[in-house]
Motif scaffolding. Structure first.
Motif, PDB file in Angstrom:
ATOM      1  N   GLU A  98     -13.480   2.193   5.452  1.00  0.00           N
ATOM      2  CA  GLU A  98     -13.268   1.007   6.264  1.00  0.00           C
ATOM      3  C   GLU A  98     -13.703   1.359   7.671  1.00  0.00           C
ATOM      4  O   GLU A  98     -13.213   2.300   8.258  1.00  0.00           O
ATOM      5  N   GLY A  99     -14.641   0.609   8.189  1.00  0.00           N
ATOM      6  CA  GLY A  99     -15.117   0.919   9.525  1.00  0.00           C
ATOM      7  C   GLY A  99     -16.130  -0.093   9.995  1.00  0.00           C
ATOM      8  O   GLY A  99     -16.363  -1.123   9.368  1.00  0.00           O
ATOM      9  N   ASN A 100     -16.760   0.200  11.087  1.00  0.00           N
ATOM     10  CA  ASN A 100     -17.682  -0.720  11.727  1.00  0.00           C
ATOM     11  C   ASN A 100     -19.134  -0.469  11.364  1.00  0.00           C
ATOM     12  O   ASN A 100     -19.990  -1.253  11.731  1.00  0.00           O
ATOM     13  N   ALA A 101     -19.438   0.609  10.684  1.00  0.00           N
ATOM     14  CA  ALA A 101     -20.839   0.955  10.396  1.00  0.00           C
ATOM     15  C   ALA A 101     -21.273   0.282   9.080  1.00  0.00           C
ATOM     16  O   ALA A 101     -20.974   0.779   8.009  1.00  0.00           O
ATOM     17  N   ILE A 102     -21.932  -0.833   9.213  1.00  0.00           N
ATOM     18  CA  ILE A 102     -22.440  -1.551   8.047  1.00  0.00           C
ATOM     19  C   ILE A 102     -23.934  -1.653   8.209  1.00  0.00           C
ATOM     20  O   ILE A 102     -24.450  -1.999   9.270  1.00  0.00           O
ATOM     21  N   TRP A 103     -24.672  -1.337   7.153  1.00  0.00           N
ATOM     22  CA  TRP A 103     -26.128  -1.361   7.251  1.00  0.00           C
ATOM     23  C   TRP A 103     -26.694  -2.293   6.215  1.00  0.00           C
ATOM     24  O   TRP A 103     -26.069  -2.590   5.200  1.00  0.00           O
ATOM     25  N   ALA A 104     -27.909  -2.769   6.473  1.00  0.00           N
ATOM     26  CA  ALA A 104     -28.619  -3.645   5.537  1.00  0.00           C
ATOM     27  C   ALA A 104     -30.108  -3.502   5.770  1.00  0.00           C
ATOM     28  O   ALA A 104     -30.557  -3.249   6.889  1.00  0.00           O
ATOM     29  N   VAL A 105     -30.884  -3.666   4.701  1.00  0.00           N
ATOM     30  CA  VAL A 105     -32.329  -3.659   4.801  1.00  0.00           C
ATOM     31  C   VAL A 105     -32.763  -5.072   5.114  1.00  0.00           C
ATOM     32  O   VAL A 105     -32.357  -6.031   4.444  1.00  0.00           O
ATOM     33  N   VAL A 106     -33.593  -5.228   6.128  1.00  0.00           N
ATOM     34  CA  VAL A 106     -34.069  -6.538   6.529  1.00  0.00           C
ATOM     35  C   VAL A 106     -35.585  -6.572   6.349  1.00  0.00           C
ATOM     36  O   VAL A 106     -36.275  -5.678   6.802  1.00  0.00           O
TER      37      VAL A 106
END
Length: 107
Positions: A98-106
């Protein structure tokens, strides 16, 4: 992560690795895959590297003296290799975070 407790001359030591100690070992030339090719170099580096986290600044002569007095060196080396592998795995293991580091491929 795992750790090893060791008593030598009535003094307790805790041997373990973390990312910083492994980084220091690797910068000094430690390569786990070379342990069978260069055991005289790599085994002492792996053992002394386990002191970095909790006993930084220990004299190398004392670490070598402790190693010379250890029984079941083979068992110790297996435990150290497992601990080292755990530290490396901590970089890539998937776990619920649980944290603030969320990633996604755009695209």
């Amino acid at each position: 992560m795992s750790k090893i407790t060791l008593n030598y001359n009535e003094k307790d030591y805790t041997l373990e690795y973390n990312r910083q100690s492994v980084r220091m070992m690797e910068s000094q030339g430690f390569v786990l895959e070379q342990i069978s090719e260069k055991p005289v170099t790599m085994i002492p580096m792996m053992f002394s590297g386990a002191f970095i986290k909790n006993h930084r600044g220990m004299k190398r002569a004392l670490i070598d003296e402790i190693y010379d007095e250890i029984a079941d060196k083979s068992g110790l080396l297996n435990a150290l290799m497992e601990m080292y592998a755990e530290t490396i795995s901590s970089l890539t293991d998937e776990k619920e975070v649980e944290g603030n580091a969320i990633w996604a491929v755009v695209k």
